[in-house]
Design a protein around this motif. Sequence first.
Motif, PDB file in Angstrom:
ATOM      1  N   ASN A  12       7.491  39.262  54.316  1.00  0.00           N
ATOM      2  CA  ASN A  12       8.534  38.651  53.505  1.00  0.00           C
ATOM      3  C   ASN A  12       9.640  38.110  54.409  1.00  0.00           C
ATOM      4  OD1 ASN A  12      11.010  40.569  53.595  1.00  0.00           O
ATOM      5  ND2 ASN A  12       9.318  41.967  53.152  1.00  0.00           N
ATOM      6  N   ALA A  13      10.418  37.169  53.893  1.00  0.00           N
ATOM      7  CA  ALA A  13      11.351  36.400  54.710  1.00  0.00           C
ATOM      8  C   ALA A  13      12.395  37.254  55.427  1.00  0.00           C
ATOM      9  CB  ALA A  13      12.053  35.348  53.852  1.00  0.00           C
ATOM     10  N   ALA A  14      12.738  38.421  54.880  1.00  0.00           N
ATOM     11  CA  ALA A  14      13.790  39.258  55.469  1.00  0.00           C
ATOM     12  C   ALA A  14      13.253  40.284  56.460  1.00  0.00           C
ATOM     13  CB  ALA A  14      14.559  39.968  54.365  1.00  0.00           C
ATOM     14  N   TYR A  15      11.949  40.314  56.689  1.00  0.00           N
ATOM     15  CA  TYR A  15      11.334  41.406  57.444  1.00  0.00           C
ATOM     16  C   TYR A  15      11.868  41.503  58.876  1.00  0.00           C
ATOM     17  CZ  TYR A  15       7.621  44.564  59.027  1.00  0.00           C
ATOM     18  OH  TYR A  15       6.920  45.629  59.524  1.00  0.00           O
ATOM     19  N   ILE A  16      11.845  40.392  59.615  1.00  0.00           N
ATOM     20  CA  ILE A  16      12.271  40.426  61.022  1.00  0.00           C
ATOM     21  C   ILE A  16      13.764  40.698  61.132  1.00  0.00           C
ATOM     22  CG2 ILE A  16      12.586  39.003  63.093  1.00  0.00           C
ATOM     23  CD1 ILE A  16       9.766  40.075  62.785  1.00  0.00           C
ATOM     24  N   GLN A  17      14.568  40.127  60.247  1.00  0.00           N
ATOM     25  CA  GLN A  17      16.006  40.398  60.286  1.00  0.00           C
ATOM     26  C   GLN A  17      16.286  41.883  60.072  1.00  0.00           C
ATOM     27  OE1 GLN A  17      18.384  38.106  57.602  1.00  0.00           O
ATOM     28  NE2 GLN A  17      20.309  38.905  58.386  1.00  0.00           N
ATOM     29  N   GLN A  18      15.575  42.490  59.132  1.00  0.00           N
ATOM     30  CA  GLN A  18      15.770  43.916  58.890  1.00  0.00           C
ATOM     31  C   GLN A  18      15.321  44.749  60.088  1.00  0.00           C
ATOM     32  OE1 GLN A  18      13.611  44.474  55.244  1.00  0.00           O
ATOM     33  NE2 GLN A  18      15.334  43.874  53.950  1.00  0.00           N
ATOM     34  N   PHE A  19      14.238  44.339  60.734  1.00  0.00           N
ATOM     35  CA  PHE A  19      13.775  45.061  61.922  1.00  0.00           C
ATOM     36  C   PHE A  19      14.806  44.985  63.038  1.00  0.00           C
ATOM     37  CE2 PHE A  19      11.554  44.674  66.083  1.00  0.00           C
ATOM     38  CZ  PHE A  19      11.153  46.000  66.208  1.00  0.00           C
ATOM     39  N   ILE A  20      15.356  43.792  63.264  1.00  0.00           N
ATOM     40  CA  ILE A  20      16.304  43.602  64.369  1.00  0.00           C
ATOM     41  C   ILE A  20      17.666  44.230  64.054  1.00  0.00           C
ATOM     42  CG2 ILE A  20      17.648  41.845  65.605  1.00  0.00           C
ATOM     43  CD1 ILE A  20      15.158  40.073  65.550  1.00  0.00           C
ATOM     44  N   LYS A  21      18.175  43.999  62.865  1.00  0.00           N
ATOM     45  CA  LYS A  21      19.548  44.400  62.549  1.00  0.00           C
ATOM     46  C   LYS A  21      19.668  45.828  62.019  1.00  0.00           C
ATOM     47  CE  LYS A  21      21.215  40.330  63.601  1.00  0.00           C
ATOM     48  NZ  LYS A  21      22.030  40.146  64.841  1.00  0.00           N
ATOM     49  N   GLU A  69      16.864  32.345  72.212  1.00  0.00           N
ATOM     50  CA  GLU A  69      16.568  31.396  73.288  1.00  0.00           C
ATOM     51  C   GLU A  69      15.642  30.272  72.826  1.00  0.00           C
ATOM     52  OE1 GLU A  69      14.966  33.902  76.312  1.00  0.00           O
ATOM     53  OE2 GLU A  69      16.947  34.595  77.007  1.00  0.00           O
ATOM     54  N   ARG A  70      14.693  30.575  71.952  1.00  0.00           N
ATOM     55  CA  ARG A  70      13.754  29.576  71.443  1.00  0.00           C
ATOM     56  C   ARG A  70      14.329  28.822  70.250  1.00  0.00           C
ATOM     57  NH1 ARG A  70       7.930  29.508  71.124  1.00  0.00           N
ATOM     58  NH2 ARG A  70       7.876  30.690  73.063  1.00  0.00           N
ATOM     59  N   GLY A  71      15.410  29.338  69.663  1.00  0.00           N
ATOM     60  CA  GLY A  71      15.978  28.718  68.468  1.00  0.00           C
ATOM     61  C   GLY A  71      15.191  29.023  67.217  1.00  0.00           C
ATOM     62  N   ASP A  72      14.511  30.185  67.211  1.00  0.00           N
ATOM     63  CA  ASP A  72      13.678  30.552  66.067  1.00  0.00           C
ATOM     64  C   ASP A  72      14.499  31.285  65.017  1.00  0.00           C
ATOM     65  OD1 ASP A  72      11.313  29.497  67.053  1.00  0.00           O
ATOM     66  OD2 ASP A  72      10.795  31.324  68.144  1.00  0.00           O
ATOM     67  N   ASP A  73      14.229  30.956  63.782  1.00  0.00           N
ATOM     68  CA  ASP A  73      14.900  31.590  62.665  1.00  0.00           C
ATOM     69  C   ASP A  73      14.111  32.828  62.235  1.00  0.00           C
ATOM     70  OD1 ASP A  73      13.771  30.828  59.594  1.00  0.00           O
ATOM     71  OD2 ASP A  73      15.782  31.665  59.691  1.00  0.00           O
ATOM     72  N   TYR A  74      14.799  33.896  61.854  1.00  0.00           N
ATOM     73  CA  TYR A  74      14.142  35.157  61.533  1.00  0.00           C
ATOM     74  C   TYR A  74      13.135  35.003  60.387  1.00  0.00           C
ATOM     75  CZ  TYR A  74      17.791  37.427  64.363  1.00  0.00           C
ATOM     76  OH  TYR A  74      18.614  37.814  65.375  1.00  0.00           O
ATOM     77  N   ALA A  75      13.491  34.196  59.389  1.00  0.00           N
ATOM     78  CA  ALA A  75      12.580  34.020  58.258  1.00  0.00           C
ATOM     79  C   ALA A  75      11.279  33.357  58.703  1.00  0.00           C
ATOM     80  CB  ALA A  75      13.251  33.195  57.163  1.00  0.00           C
ATOM     81  N   ALA A  76      11.383  32.387  59.638  1.00  0.00           N
ATOM     82  CA  ALA A  76      10.184  31.715  60.127  1.00  0.00           C
ATOM     83  C   ALA A  76       9.301  32.689  60.905  1.00  0.00           C
ATOM     84  CB  ALA A  76      10.564  30.526  61.015  1.00  0.00           C
ATOM     85  N   LEU A  77       9.914  33.572  61.696  1.00  0.00           N
ATOM     86  CA  LEU A  77       9.133  34.582  62.412  1.00  0.00           C
ATOM     87  C   LEU A  77       8.464  35.544  61.439  1.00  0.00           C
ATOM     88  CD1 LEU A  77      11.493  35.456  65.412  1.00  0.00           C
ATOM     89  CD2 LEU A  77       9.394  34.084  65.469  1.00  0.00           C
ATOM     90  N   SER A  78       9.167  35.872  60.355  1.00  0.00           N
ATOM     91  CA  SER A  78       8.566  36.746  59.341  1.00  0.00           C
ATOM     92  C   SER A  78       7.352  36.078  58.711  1.00  0.00           C
ATOM     93  CB  SER A  78       9.597  37.077  58.253  1.00  0.00           C
ATOM     94  OG  SER A  78      10.696  37.790  58.783  1.00  0.00           O
ATOM     95  N   ARG A  79       7.471  34.772  58.413  1.00  0.00           N
ATOM     96  CA  ARG A  79       6.333  34.045  57.841  1.00  0.00           C
ATOM     97  C   ARG A  79       5.174  33.986  58.828  1.00  0.00           C
ATOM     98  NH1 ARG A  79      10.583  30.707  55.851  1.00  0.00           N
ATOM     99  NH2 ARG A  79      10.289  29.216  57.542  1.00  0.00           N
ATOM    100  N   LEU A  80       5.501  33.866  60.118  1.00  0.00           N
ATOM    101  CA  LEU A  80       4.464  33.794  61.143  1.00  0.00           C
ATOM    102  C   LEU A  80       3.556  35.022  61.097  1.00  0.00           C
ATOM    103  CD1 LEU A  80       3.213  32.656  63.792  1.00  0.00           C
ATOM    104  CD2 LEU A  80       5.061  33.814  65.023  1.00  0.00           C
ATOM    105  N   ILE A  81       4.122  36.195  60.827  1.00  0.00           N
ATOM    106  CA  ILE A  81       3.314  37.418  60.809  1.00  0.00           C
ATOM    107  C   ILE A  81       2.912  37.816  59.383  1.00  0.00           C
ATOM    108  CG2 ILE A  81       4.260  38.271  62.987  1.00  0.00           C
ATOM    109  CD1 ILE A  81       6.086  40.125  61.401  1.00  0.00           C
ATOM    110  N   GLY A  82       3.159  36.910  58.432  1.00  0.00           N
ATOM    111  CA  GLY A  82       2.715  37.164  57.068  1.00  0.00           C
ATOM    112  C   GLY A  82       3.547  38.162  56.296  1.00  0.00           C
TER     113      GLY A  82
END
Length: 225
Positions: free
Chosen positions: A31-40, A16-29
Motif C-alpha cells: 500500500n502507498a504508505a508502507y515505505i513511509q511507515q517503515f522509514i518514519k 538521492e534518487r528523488g524517489d517518492d515513498y509511495a512509488a517505492l511502496s508500489r514497486l514492492i506491491g
Amino acid sequence: MDGDNPQQVLERLARERGDDYAALSRLIGRNAAYIQQFIKRGTPRRLAEEDRRILAEYYGIDEQLLGAPTGKASRKNPFSDDSAAGKMVAVSHYAVNASAGPGALTGEEEELSRIAFPERWLRRLAGGDPARLSIITVSGDSMEPTLSDGDEILVSGDDGADRLRDGIYVLRVDNALMVKRIAMNPANRRFTIKSDNDGYPDWPDCDPDSLEVIGRVVWAGRRLA
C-alpha cells in the motif's frame, strides 16, 4: 552508509534518487504508505525478504544494508556486470510533458537523456519489451494526489490500445498529450477519461478511435521536498 540502520539507508537512497515513498511502496506491491511507515515509524520493524531483495536490486546495493542477516549470500550489484541478472537497459527520457490538465501540445519528441534500469526489474514491473518504455514528465494538477506536477512517469508502449483496461494512460488527442485515468465500460469498448482531482470534469463515453493511446503508466517518481 556504513553504520546506518536500514531505515536511514533507504531514506537516503530515496532522497538521492528523488524517489517518492509511495512509488517505492508500489514497486514492492504494498500500500502507498508502507515505505513511509517503515522509514518514519519503524513499522514493520524489518523488511520482508522479497521486499528487501527488490529494493536492493533497484538501488544496486548489498541486501545487508537493508537488514539482510549477516552471512546471507549477497546478491550481485546489478550495475557491476553484464550477466542476465545484472543487465541494464537504457530508457529514453523525452523532452515532452504529459499534461495532467487541459492537454499539452507537442511537436517533435526530443530525447533529453537515457536512464539505466536493471532489465529484470523493468520486466517484472512492466512486462513486455523494455525497449518500448519511455520516461516523460507530468504537467499540471488534474491527477493529484496520484500524480503531481513535475513527476517523472515510466510509460509502457507495449500496453496500448489493444490491451486497454482500467488504469492510468498517456493519450494523444488532436496533438495534445495528456495523462489521465481510463475507466472501461464493461459492456463495450468505450470508456470514460477521468481526472483523480475532483475539480476537473470527466469525459464520458469515449470512442477508442477518437484518440491515440501512447501507453500505460507503470511507475512514477518525484523529488521530495
